[in-house]
Design a protein around this motif. Structure first.
Motif, PDB file in Angstrom:
ATOM      1  N   GLY A 254       0.794  -1.228   0.000  1.00 30.43           N
ATOM      2  CA  GLY A 254       0.000   0.000   0.000  1.00 30.43           C
ATOM      3  C   GLY A 254       0.825   1.275   0.000  1.00 30.43           C
ATOM      4  O   GLY A 254       0.282   2.363  -0.108  1.00 30.43           O
ATOM      5  N   GLY A 255       2.136   1.164   0.121  1.00 32.04           N
ATOM      6  CA  GLY A 255       2.992   2.348   0.113  1.00 32.04           C
ATOM      7  C   GLY A 255       2.942   3.120   1.416  1.00 32.04           C
ATOM      8  O   GLY A 255       2.636   2.576   2.472  1.00 32.04           O
ATOM      9  N   ASN A 256       3.230   4.408   1.319  1.00 33.49           N
ATOM     10  CA  ASN A 256       3.319   5.300   2.483  1.00 33.49           C
ATOM     11  C   ASN A 256       2.012   6.099   2.592  1.00 33.49           C
ATOM     12  O   ASN A 256       1.768   7.035   1.830  1.00 33.49           O
ATOM     13  CB  ASN A 256       4.530   6.220   2.274  1.00 33.49           C
ATOM     14  N   ALA A 257       1.181   5.715   3.557  1.00 32.93           N
ATOM     15  CA  ALA A 257      -0.165   6.296   3.655  1.00 32.93           C
ATOM     16  C   ALA A 257      -0.120   7.788   3.983  1.00 32.93           C
ATOM     17  O   ALA A 257      -0.930   8.567   3.477  1.00 32.93           O
ATOM     18  CB  ALA A 257      -0.968   5.544   4.721  1.00 32.93           C
ATOM     19  N   VAL A 258       0.843   8.195   4.810  1.00 29.07           N
ATOM     20  CA  VAL A 258       0.933   9.609   5.193  1.00 29.07           C
ATOM     21  C   VAL A 258       1.245  10.470   3.966  1.00 29.07           C
ATOM     22  O   VAL A 258       0.610  11.510   3.723  1.00 29.07           O
ATOM     23  CB  VAL A 258       2.012   9.800   6.283  1.00 29.07           C
ATOM     24  N   ALA A 259       2.208  10.007   3.168  1.00 28.71           N
ATOM     25  CA  ALA A 259       2.586  10.759   1.973  1.00 28.71           C
ATOM     26  C   ALA A 259       1.412  10.830   1.001  1.00 28.71           C
ATOM     27  O   ALA A 259       1.127  11.883   0.411  1.00 28.71           O
ATOM     28  CB  ALA A 259       3.798  10.109   1.308  1.00 28.71           C
ATOM     29  N   GLN A 260       0.720   9.704   0.841  1.00 29.01           N
ATOM     30  CA  GLN A 260      -0.406   9.686  -0.094  1.00 29.01           C
ATOM     31  C   GLN A 260      -1.531  10.607   0.368  1.00 29.01           C
ATOM     32  O   GLN A 260      -2.177  11.272  -0.448  1.00 29.01           O
ATOM     33  CB  GLN A 260      -0.922   8.263  -0.261  1.00 29.01           C
ATOM     34  N   ALA A 261      -1.744  10.663   1.674  1.00 30.65           N
ATOM     35  CA  ALA A 261      -2.797  11.542   2.187  1.00 30.65           C
ATOM     36  C   ALA A 261      -2.464  13.001   1.889  1.00 30.65           C
ATOM     37  O   ALA A 261      -3.338  13.787   1.497  1.00 30.65           O
ATOM     38  CB  ALA A 261      -2.972  11.320   3.687  1.00 30.65           C
ATOM     39  N   ALA A 262      -1.175  13.366   2.051  1.00 31.26           N
ATOM     40  CA  ALA A 262      -0.761  14.744   1.749  1.00 31.26           C
ATOM     41  C   ALA A 262      -0.973  15.046   0.268  1.00 31.26           C
ATOM     42  O   ALA A 262      -1.446  16.129  -0.102  1.00 31.26           O
ATOM     43  CB  ALA A 262       0.704  14.947   2.144  1.00 31.26           C
ATOM     44  N   LEU A 263      -0.645  14.075  -0.579  1.00 32.73           N
ATOM     45  CA  LEU A 263      -0.839  14.274  -2.022  1.00 32.73           C
ATOM     46  C   LEU A 263      -2.313  14.500  -2.338  1.00 32.73           C
ATOM     47  O   LEU A 263      -2.666  15.402  -3.093  1.00 32.73           O
ATOM     48  CB  LEU A 263      -0.338  13.047  -2.801  1.00 32.73           C
ATOM     49  N   ARG A 264      -3.168  13.633  -1.756  1.00 32.78           N
ATOM     50  CA  ARG A 264      -4.608  13.729  -2.054  1.00 32.78           C
ATOM     51  C   ARG A 264      -5.192  15.050  -1.574  1.00 32.78           C
ATOM     52  O   ARG A 264      -6.101  15.600  -2.169  1.00 32.78           O
ATOM     53  CB  ARG A 264      -5.355  12.560  -1.411  1.00 32.78           C
ATOM     54  N   ARG A 265      -4.654  15.561  -0.476  1.00 29.26           N
ATOM     55  CA  ARG A 265      -5.209  16.788   0.079  1.00 29.26           C
ATOM     56  C   ARG A 265      -4.832  18.009  -0.766  1.00 29.26           C
ATOM     57  O   ARG A 265      -5.658  18.885  -0.998  1.00 29.26           O
ATOM     58  CB  ARG A 265      -4.680  16.949   1.511  1.00 29.26           C
ATOM     59  N   VAL A 266      -3.580  18.035  -1.227  1.00 30.68           N
ATOM     60  CA  VAL A 266      -3.069  19.266  -1.846  1.00 30.68           C
ATOM     61  C   VAL A 266      -3.206  19.266  -3.366  1.00 30.68           C
ATOM     62  O   VAL A 266      -3.384  20.317  -3.977  1.00 30.68           O
ATOM     63  CB  VAL A 266      -1.590  19.467  -1.441  1.00 30.68           C
ATOM     64  N   PHE A 267      -3.132  18.083  -3.961  1.00 28.93           N
ATOM     65  CA  PHE A 267      -3.078  18.022  -5.427  1.00 28.93           C
ATOM     66  C   PHE A 267      -4.282  17.310  -6.023  1.00 28.93           C
ATOM     67  O   PHE A 267      -4.936  16.503  -5.354  1.00 28.93           O
ATOM     68  CB  PHE A 267      -1.815  17.283  -5.883  1.00 28.93           C
ATOM     69  N   VAL A 268      -4.506  17.577  -7.313  1.00 30.86           N
ATOM     70  CA  VAL A 268      -5.468  16.789  -8.097  1.00 30.86           C
ATOM     71  C   VAL A 268      -4.780  16.367  -9.398  1.00 30.86           C
ATOM     72  O   VAL A 268      -3.921  17.084  -9.908  1.00 30.86           O
ATOM     73  CB  VAL A 268      -6.736  17.603  -8.445  1.00 30.86           C
ATOM     74  N   PRO A 269      -5.150  15.196  -9.932  1.00 26.35           N
ATOM     75  CA  PRO A 269      -4.568  14.781 -11.215  1.00 26.35           C
ATOM     76  C   PRO A 269      -4.941  15.772 -12.308  1.00 26.35           C
ATOM     77  O   PRO A 269      -6.033  16.347 -12.287  1.00 26.35           O
ATOM     78  CB  PRO A 269      -5.204  13.410 -11.481  1.00 26.35           C
ATOM     79  N   ALA A 270      -4.026  15.953 -13.253  1.00 29.83           N
ATOM     80  CA  ALA A 270      -4.250  16.915 -14.335  1.00 29.83           C
ATOM     81  C   ALA A 270      -3.515  16.426 -15.570  1.00 29.83           C
ATOM     82  O   ALA A 270      -2.537  15.678 -15.450  1.00 29.83           O
ATOM     83  CB  ALA A 270      -3.719  18.284 -13.922  1.00 29.83           C
ATOM     84  N   PRO A 271      -3.977  16.819 -16.748  1.00 29.61           N
ATOM     85  CA  PRO A 271      -3.198  16.473 -17.947  1.00 29.61           C
ATOM     86  C   PRO A 271      -1.829  17.144 -17.875  1.00 29.61           C
ATOM     87  O   PRO A 271      -1.687  18.212 -17.262  1.00 29.61           O
ATOM     88  CB  PRO A 271      -4.033  17.053 -19.095  1.00 29.61           C
ATOM     89  N   ARG A 272      -0.814  16.527 -18.424  1.00 26.71           N
ATOM     90  CA  ARG A 272       0.531  17.102 -18.364  1.00 26.71           C
ATOM     91  C   ARG A 272       1.253  16.855 -19.692  1.00 26.71           C
ATOM     92  O   ARG A 272       1.138  15.768 -20.259  1.00 26.71           O
ATOM     93  CB  ARG A 272       1.338  16.453 -17.222  1.00 26.71           C
TER      94      ARG A 272
END
Lengths: 363, 346
Positions: A254-272
């Protein structure tokens, strides 16, 4: 050194290479995604230990190489604005955009600082309230959590003078795009161990199933790489296409849950837009609406000229595994680390730089 | 996906960048393409740590170096001791007995005099230990904000003993390459101090005067073909420069090069190659094979010399001028760094 010496043991490496030679019965093409793995393969001469039937292609896993010229142009435009301090990871600073690099901009007077972490940029913003501190947020799932935490820290501290030029990218959509291309030559992947340390490897399961390719989570030392290659080749020889974790000393499913939570809170997926690969849907991270106030583009509206069109550089072909660095007529002649024609030669993790550094035969 | 798009970078050679002072390929090009032609230096003049001047019947070594280091004080040394030892070491690499130094100071308005006194006292101690005198100097002050506190430029002269001729042009096929200790300490110590990277255990600079080492080698009758102290650019840059100047191929045994565990750990974290990290108290020596064991014993007897080793040899003539380092799977070619070594992203 503990956790290093045993994974650089020449005898263990030779045993694994012998197992690979014994296992391989026909030609296979494997791509390692990560630029760090590319460098380790070449630096330690692992590619020279493999049977001729195994072709290694080097993937788009160098964060410096895949960052679009437009992002660098924007960073330079921001750095040139009065009152702006542009913070960047060191090896991003040398990469050319359409008209020069951040190092060049600094030599011409722009306030460009090299930092080891986005948190250093937050500290700078706190210490210099009269400056606008912009962090050039590049890199994969490995660096994005630190950018997210920098934003959260800046928010908590009420810093109005910190923002991100956000250009983070995600690995699985890029693998999907490579595999979906009609002329895709890649039959198996080594997934990057450190990316999976953060994200786990669940998201690779649908890719392995859909495209019928083995994906092996692999580390970075010689023994790790040979282990990963042996596992991938064994799956190919057996006709299997599974996700397999050969870097269990660092990677949990499942990886690093704390890091993933920070990602989900601050970022959203976008075209790049990926340098050399074009736009890939949902392959980047942009600031979530709640954090849009930290977006440097929205805050400063930097103006840049339209990026110039394709040049003679093959790096797009190289990043997609279609060509090898030595296929390029400019390699080692017109294009060197001193005078790079493309990002793959500039970056310390670029495939062309790796070939130039470790495998160039001309003195 | 759309087609490949990778625009050409604009030429960056219009202004000086940090990399021009990095000691790698950019510095070499600046010297070769700008300074040497402007100074009218004959192209065949060898590039070495110092020049050899024939004065009357004597041969003098003459060298200069400038010191800009942030922070001014770091674990294992400071800019003052560095300014003396760096120049003394350059003289020693010519085989010379160091005699006298000059010291030029560029001070920033507002710099604390007590701090300058500490730096000058460190210079005095380093000079006394090396047996040299600072005999002339100069002081300038620049406006606040136009310097990093203090810059120091030193120059030095030394006397080369009769019969001693040291330089890349003396390197011969079959020579053994010796290294006087583990590598990478100075660069990591300074970087850690500058960036506030708290490595545990902390890394101290290897800053050390190499003149006694060279004197001991000469006194023991070791035939020194070439010496080079490993400063910015590190071991790899020194080896590449010597191979290139000598026109010979070197083969290096990777495992023979010692890197201390703290330095190795720091380099792993930062993505740096310790062979390219700066040192201030290590040298490589090229000696004929029959003298190698004796030279190694002398190197090992020096302070911090426990990790001294024979690290390679000069291949027979006819190969390419390059440095090969063995790897698990084969060999890699060492190259000059382009610009500064920058920490990687992930």
């Amino acid at each position: 050194m503990k956790y290093l010496a045993e994974f650089r043991d020449p005898a263990a490496a030779r045993r694994l290479a012998a197992s690979i030679r014994a296992r391989v019965s026909r030609p296979w093409t494997i791509m390692e995604i990560c630029g760090g793995q590319t460098h380790s393969l070449l630096r330690h001469g692992i590619d020279q230990m493999l049977p001729e039937a195994v072709t290694l292609l080097h993937g788009p896993g160098c964060p410096v190489c895949v960052t679009a010229a437009e992002v660098i142009d924007t960073a330079i435009a921001l750095a040139a604005m009065p009152g702006v301090t542009l913070c960047s990871f060191g090896d991003m600073a040398r990469v050319p955009g359409s008209a020069g690099s951040l190092l060049g901009a600094r030599a011409r007077g722009a306030d460009v600082r090299m930092v080891y972490s986005p948190l250093d940029a937050v500290a700078l913003a706190r210490a210099a309230p009269a400056r606008e501190v912009v962090f050039l947020a590049v890199g994969f799932e490995t660096t994005a959590p630190a950018s997210a935490i920098a934003v959260l820290q800046a928010e908590a501290a009420g810093l109005a003078n910190f923002s991100l030029l956000c250009a983070h990218v995600l690995v699985p959509p890029a693998i999907g795009a490579l595999l979906a291309a009609p002329d895709n030559p890649v039959q198996g992947f080594l997934a990057a161990g450190h990316v999976c340390t953060v994200m786990g490897y669940d998201e690779y399961e649908p890719i392995a199933r859909r495209f019928g390719v083995p994906i092996v989570v692999t580390g970075f030392e010689p023994v790790d790489l040979l282990h990963g290659l042996l596992a991938c080749l064994t799956q190919l020889e057996d006709g299997r296409a599974e996700v397999e974790n050969l870097y269990a000393r660092s990677v949990r499913p499942g990886g690093n849950a704390v890091a993933q939570a920070a990602l989900r809170r601050v970022f959203v997926p976008a075209p790049r837009i990926w340098r050399g690969m074009g736009e890939i849907a949902a392959s980047g991270l942009d600031l979530a609406p709640a954090y849009a106030g930290f977006d440097a583009r929205a805050r400063f509206h930097p103006a840049i000229a339209a990026p110039i069109g394709p040049g003679p550089c093959l790096s797009g072909e190289i990043l997609r595994g279609r060509r090898r660095p030595t296929d390029c007529p400019a390699f080692g002649t017109a294009c060197t680390p001193d005078h790079p024609l493309g990002a793959t030669m500039v970056s310390s993790e670029g495939a062309c730089a790796a070939y130039h550094r470790y495998r160039r035969t001309a003195a | 996906m759309s087609g490949p798009a990778c625009p050409l970078p604009a030429a960056e050679d219009g202004v000086i960048e940090r990399g021009h002072g990095g000691g790698g390929a950019m510095t070499a090009r600046l010297v070769a393409d700008l300074f040497r032609p402007c100074f009218g230096t004959a192209p065949e003049t060898p590039l070495h740590d110092g020049a050899t001047l024939a004065v009357g019947g004597a041969r003098l070594a003459f060298t200069t170096d400038s010191f800009v280091v942030t922070p001014l004080e770091f674990p294992g040394g400071d800019i003052g001791s560095l300014a003396v030892i760096g120049t003394v070491n350059d003289l020693a690499m010519c085989g010379a007995t160091p005699l006298s130094l000059s010291a030029g100071f560029i001070l920033e308005e507002g710099f604390e005099i007590a701090r300058l006194r500490r730096i000058a006292a460190a210079m005095g101690r380093a000079a006394a230990a090396a047996g040299v005198q600072v005999v002339t100097g100069d002081t300038k002050v620049v406006e606040r904000g136009k310097g990093d506190g203090v810059y120091i430029a030193t120059a030095g002269v030394g006397l080369i003993p009769p019969g001693v001729t040291i330089g890349p042009d003396q390197v011969r096929p079959g020579d053994t390459v010796l290294l006087s200790g583990d590598v990478g300490r100075h660069g990591i110590a300074v970087m850690a101090a500058r960036e506030g990277l708290g490595f545990d255990p902390p890394v101290a600079s290897d800053l050390a005067c190499l003149a006694p080492t060279v004197a001991a080698l000469i006194a023991a009758g070791v035939r020194l073909h070439c010496l080079r102290d490993l400063t910015r650019g590190g071991l790899a840059t020194a080896l590449v420069e010597i191979a290139s100047a000598a026109g010979l191929e070197l083969s290096i045994e990777t495992d023979a090069v010692a890197v201390s565990e703290p330095v190795q750990g720091a380099c792993e974290i930062l993505g740096l190659d310790p062979w390219y990290v700066a040192n201030e108290g290590r040298l490589v020596a090229f000696v004929p094979e029959p003298d190698a064991a004796r030279a190694l014993a002398i190197l090992r007897a020096q302070p911090a010399g426990a990790a001294a080793a024979m690290i390679g040899r000069v291949r027979p003539a006819g190969g390419r001028a390059r440095v090969l380092a063995e790897t698990i799977g084969g060999a890699r070619v060492l190259d000059l760094l382009s610009g500064e070594q920058l920490p990687r992203i992930c």
